[in-house]
Design a protein around this motif. Structure first.
Motif, PDB file in Angstrom:
ATOM      1  N   MET B   1       0.838  -1.199   0.000  1.00 13.00           N
ATOM      2  CA  MET B   1       0.000   0.000   0.000  1.00 13.00           C
ATOM      3  C   MET B   1       0.869   1.243   0.000  1.00 13.00           C
ATOM      4  O   MET B   1       1.946   1.241   0.571  1.00 13.00           O
ATOM      5  CB  MET B   1      -0.859  -0.030   1.270  1.00 13.00           C
ATOM      6  N   ARG B   5       3.917   7.934   5.042  1.00 15.86           N
ATOM      7  CA  ARG B   5       4.477   8.285   6.339  1.00 15.86           C
ATOM      8  C   ARG B   5       5.653   9.255   6.251  1.00 15.86           C
ATOM      9  O   ARG B   5       5.782  10.149   7.077  1.00 15.86           O
ATOM     10  CB  ARG B   5       4.904   7.025   7.084  1.00 15.86           C
ATOM     11  N   SER B  51     -10.386   7.795   0.079  1.00 17.91           N
ATOM     12  CA  SER B  51      -9.457   6.710   0.432  1.00 17.91           C
ATOM     13  C   SER B  51      -8.024   7.218   0.572  1.00 17.91           C
ATOM     14  O   SER B  51      -7.242   6.689   1.346  1.00 17.91           O
ATOM     15  CB  SER B  51      -9.488   5.612  -0.639  1.00 17.91           C
ATOM     16  N   GLU B  52      -7.698   8.249  -0.213  1.00 20.88           N
ATOM     17  CA  GLU B  52      -6.325   8.778  -0.224  1.00 20.88           C
ATOM     18  C   GLU B  52      -6.310  10.195   0.327  1.00 20.88           C
ATOM     19  O   GLU B  52      -5.473  11.009  -0.067  1.00 20.88           O
ATOM     20  CB  GLU B  52      -5.805   8.790  -1.673  1.00 20.88           C
TER      21      GLU B  52
ATOM     22  N   ARG C  41      -8.338  -1.147   8.357  1.00 22.68           N
ATOM     23  CA  ARG C  41      -7.222  -1.372   9.262  1.00 22.68           C
ATOM     24  C   ARG C  41      -6.974  -2.861   9.496  1.00 22.68           C
ATOM     25  O   ARG C  41      -5.846  -3.309   9.689  1.00 22.68           O
ATOM     26  CB  ARG C  41      -7.522  -0.640  10.587  1.00 22.68           C
ATOM     27  N   SER C  45      -1.855  -1.951   7.863  1.00 25.42           N
ATOM     28  CA  SER C  45      -1.636  -0.824   8.771  1.00 25.42           C
ATOM     29  C   SER C  45      -1.411   0.453   7.977  1.00 25.42           C
ATOM     30  O   SER C  45      -1.293   1.528   8.543  1.00 25.42           O
ATOM     31  CB  SER C  45      -0.439  -1.110   9.675  1.00 25.42           C
ATOM     32  N   CYS C  46      -1.341   0.335   6.633  1.00 26.01           N
ATOM     33  CA  CYS C  46      -1.151   1.524   5.810  1.00 26.01           C
ATOM     34  C   CYS C  46      -2.486   2.119   5.404  1.00 26.01           C
ATOM     35  O   CYS C  46      -3.490   1.429   5.337  1.00 26.01           O
ATOM     36  CB  CYS C  46      -0.364   1.183   4.551  1.00 26.01           C
ATOM     37  N   CYS C  47      -2.469   3.432   5.109  1.00 30.45           N
ATOM     38  CA  CYS C  47      -3.690   4.091   4.656  1.00 30.45           C
ATOM     39  C   CYS C  47      -3.692   4.112   3.137  1.00 30.45           C
ATOM     40  O   CYS C  47      -2.647   4.082   2.510  1.00 30.45           O
ATOM     41  CB  CYS C  47      -3.744   5.525   5.140  1.00 30.45           C
ATOM     42  N   GLY C  48      -4.856   4.229   2.564  1.00 27.81           N
ATOM     43  CA  GLY C  48      -4.949   4.404   1.122  1.00 27.81           C
ATOM     44  C   GLY C  48      -6.041   3.554   0.533  1.00 27.81           C
ATOM     45  O   GLY C  48      -6.775   2.873   1.252  1.00 27.81           O
TER      46      GLY C  48
END
Lengths: 256, 423, 90
Positions: B1, B5, B51-52, C41, C45-48
């Protein structure tokens, strides 16, 4: 076919049955306790032993626990049901229903037997049955006894609207040695204040009818009537208004 | 993904706190949006943006800055995007719509401040939103007392320019607002080093007008008897419009409108025939505040229009495009923005007219007037709104709420009772 | 009575949103219904973005991944994450 109305309130659960002609033929009440599903199940048992198994009759559920009545054919909000129940008890209107419930207080304008407008208190518990219950607890009384005691009191006012702060205010009044009746008077006045403010906000006009669990307390009817400058009436069936309204609604479904 | 960060770290964000928000957004968005059936295909773009949300658009803004460009953060539909665009800056909305940011605001603001202000201040000071970190300058305005004092707090941490919005609509107030826009031009020119010319401002006016036209096309579709899009989805488009590039925003809204117009022709509705139509009026619903729409639409009604800053106040009225001098353009801007009817004006009868007109245009069966708790202006004005609706024979419900979840069941009961009243 | 089979969904995760959107377009042009969803989640653990795929479309989506050669991270199976009556807002 008889019509069944179920009202699962936050404090007590009620069931009523109306026969074909709209006559009330059965009613029962029990504490809701911690589980509205269990209360609903208990009501089903009582209905069945009286010969009104919900499976065989039109049944509508209302009240805050209405989602937990699996045997109800339809769910309707307590606002609509209280208005219909009040219309059953007091006529088509126009009048204003004051329902002091365990969790919330509703002011409902009724005209032609239907809701024409309504308001409810916010998340805050001021002016609700819950407020009274907590205050009564801190004085070691039942709510009904506290309202009765208040009739002999005078001179004290509770300034906090927040239940938590009002409770400390009551405790400090006890500490100051104020007469119990006077403190009770202050508590009831605080509820009456809040309820009247809501009535004014709703633009509610008389006559007023009080429903809900406290409807038979003269110690509440008198100050309300004085402050609203209008008659505030009730009926011994006032606490069943929501359940009656649900049964009335069930009856209209039964007739298609 | 995709991993943002590093970017967030470089923005000085508090990654650990921010992660809490990242964890709940998918749940809330899934429950609210992805639970719907038969959504327009072109909502996919907006689903992608959500989503982003803290990734794609922030990266674009940072790219702009790397090329020497500036980013302005705004909080209000009175602040003219055209000026910023004409000077080469990019504008991003900054209003906080999540309870997540509220406790951060409460550290420095009185309890009885509205959630929108608390969330906005909290998002900045707690370093939990990339947009609040990226903006080179915040543009505030004087639309309420809470905001006026909040700018002072924010200005301790980030450059803030405040536009003094008149609170009446007399001729001198239009002149004053035009002067404020001229001052704003100077501020933006100084920040970007760019020059606002009649040519660049003219182009910016056309750009933003096109965005307004596109949004209006989607709302026009919501007037139809056949309801081709849910209120939730309409709201999401509007909320995202505050953050997106204006040209892309117009392009996507036009694509959506094309699809909705076809749906109307084909009789494709997302609600059963006879569903009650609700006009929602009142205080803005900043992203991700979807609570009321969700409660209304899962109680069996449809929201067909928002008379809100996140609604008609954002796109109604175009700026006159025929002006060729800077002075003429500034006056045209002032004239358009002063047509907005915010409760901060006195008197504000134009808003009542808007509400009655919108109720008619969108064929509303009922109006729900909502007020963000502690917004004194809209709360006070709700009295005249409710009275006007009553006089017009339009059923109306007044709801005061905030960003928390705790009143959801109680609100649902009120909304259901109101729908029962509509019959 | 045995518990009914819990409903499950698949989430296709990506290393970049460019591949995610490419696969979305590829799949959609072939008339297969998938939805764009923030990656839950429980899946990463990453967003998107991710693609939310219902059971009945899974094989078709897998075929699209193979044919298109679009790079994905992984496919995660989860119990249904969506509950419109949960009342947990953001």
């Amino acid at each position: 076919m008889a019509a069944i109305g179920i009202d699962i309130g936050s404090t007590s659960a009620k069931a009523v049955v109306l026969d074909d002609g709209g006559t009330l033929v059965f009613k029962c009440i029990r504490p809701t306790g911690w589980s509205s599903a269990e209360a609903a199940d208990g009501l089903r048992g009582e209905l069945a032993s009286a010969g009104f198994d919900p499976a065989g009759h039109a049944c509508v559920a209302t009240g805050y626990g209405r989602l937990n009545v699996p045997y109800a054919g339809k769910l309707v909000t307590e606002i609509t049901c209280h208005a219909r129940g009040a219309a059953y008890l007091f006529g088509e209107g126009p009048f204003t229903v004051i329902d002091i419930g365990g969790q919330d207080t509703k002011i409902i304008s009724v005209a032609g037997g239907r809701v024409s407008d309504f308001i409810m208190n916010d998340k805050c518990s001021a002016g609700t049955g819950r407020f009274l219950e907590i205050m009564a607890n801190s004085m070691g009384q039942s709510p009904a006894a506290l309202i009765e005691l208040a009739r002999q009191g005078s001179g004290v006012s509770i300034s906090s609207l927040c239940t938590v702060f009002a409770e400390s205010e009551v405790i400090s009044l006890i500490g100051q040695g104020k007469a119990r009746a006077d403190i009770a008077f202050g508590i009831v006045e605080s509820i009456v204040d809040k309820v009247c403010a809501q009535c004014h906000r709703a633009g509610g006009s008389g006559p007023f009818y009080l429903t809900g669990g406290l409807c038979e307390c003269p110690g509440l009817l008198e100050p309300l009537s004085r402050r609203l400058r209008s008659d505030v009436n009730t009926s011994p069936l006032g606490r069943y208004a929501g359940a009656i309204g649900a049964a009335v609604t069930a009856g209209t479904i039964g007739k298609g | 993904m995709a991993d943002y960060r590093k970017m967030w770290e470089e923005l000085g964000m508090d990654l650990e706190s921010h992660d809490t928000l990242c964890a709940v957004l998918p749940v809330a968005f899934g429950d609210t949006y992805l639970s719907q059936e038969n959504r327009p295909e072109n909502m996919a773009f907006y689903d992608f943006v959500v989503s982003e949300i803290h990734g794609v658009r922030p990266s674009e803004l940072i790219e702009h800055q790397k090329k020497g460009g500036k980013v302005l953060g705004t909080f209000c539909v009175y602040v003219p995007d055209e000026v910023a665009v004409a000077a080469g800056a990019v504008v991003t909305g900054l209003c906080g719509g999540s309870q997540f940011w509220v406790p951060g605001g409460e550290k420095v603001l009185p309890k009885n401040t509205c959630s929108l202000i608390k969330a906005s201040v909290g998002a900045r000071l707690d370093r939990t939103c990339p947009f609040f970190r990226i903006a080179d300058m915040y543009i505030g305005e004087t639309t309420c007392d809470g905001k006026k004092k909040a700018w002072e707090i924010l200005a301790e941490d980030v450059p803030v320019h405040v536009m003094d919005l008149p609170q009446m609509k007399r001729p001198q107030d239009y002149t004053k607002w035009a002067d404020e826009i001229r001052i704003f031009i100077g501020v933006v020119e100084k920040l970007t080093g760019g020059k606002v010319t009649a040519e660049s401002l003219g182009a910016a006016i056309r750009l933003i007008n096109n965005k307004r036209r596109a949004l209006a096309r989607v709302y026009e579709c919501r007037k139809s008897e056949v309801i081709p899009i849910s209120g939730k989805d309409g709201l999401l488009m509007t909320q995202i419009a505050f953050f997106d590039d204006p040209a892309r925003c117009a392009e996507m809204a036009n694509k959506l409108a094309d699809e909705l117009e076809k749906r109307i022709k084909d009789g494709v509705s997302v609600f059963p025939k006879g569903t009650k139509r609700i006009l929602l009026t009142g205080t803005p619903l900043a992203i991700p505040n979807w609570k009321l729409h969700h409660l209304i639409e899962t109680s069996g009604a449809a929201v067909v229009c928002e008379e809100m800053c996140t609604g008609t106040r954002y796109f109604e009225h175009l700026v006159d495009e025929s002006q060729t001098t800077l002075d003429g353009q500034v006056d045209a801007l002032a004239a358009r923005y002063m047509k907005n009817n915010c409760a901060c004006f006195t008197p504000n009868t134009g808003r009542i007219d808007d509400i009655l007109r919108l109720a008619r245009e969108y064929k509303a069966d009922g109006v729900i007037n909502t007020n963000l708790k502690f917004c004194g202006l809209y709360d006070t004005e709700s009295r005249s709104v409710m009275r006007a609706l009553k006089d017009a024979g339009i059923p109306a419900l007044n709801i005061e709420t905030d960003y928390t979840d705790t009143d959801a069941e109680q609100l649902r009961t009120r909304i259901q009772a109101f729908l029962e009243l509509l019959g | 009575m045995a518990d009914p089979m819990p409903v499950t969904d698949y989430y296709v995760l990506f290393f970049s949103h460019t591949s995610g959107m490419a696969l979305y377009e590829f799949v959609r042009q072939r008339g297969i219904r998938v939805r764009i969803s923030p990656a839950p989640r429980a899946a990463t653990s990453c967003c998107g973005m991710s693609l939310l795929v219902e059971q009945r479309e899974l094989e078709a989506v897998k075929a699209c991944i193979e044919v298109s050669g679009i790079e994905i991270d992984k496919i995660v199976l989860l119990p249904r994450q969506i509950d419109p009556m949960r009342h947990k807002f953001c």
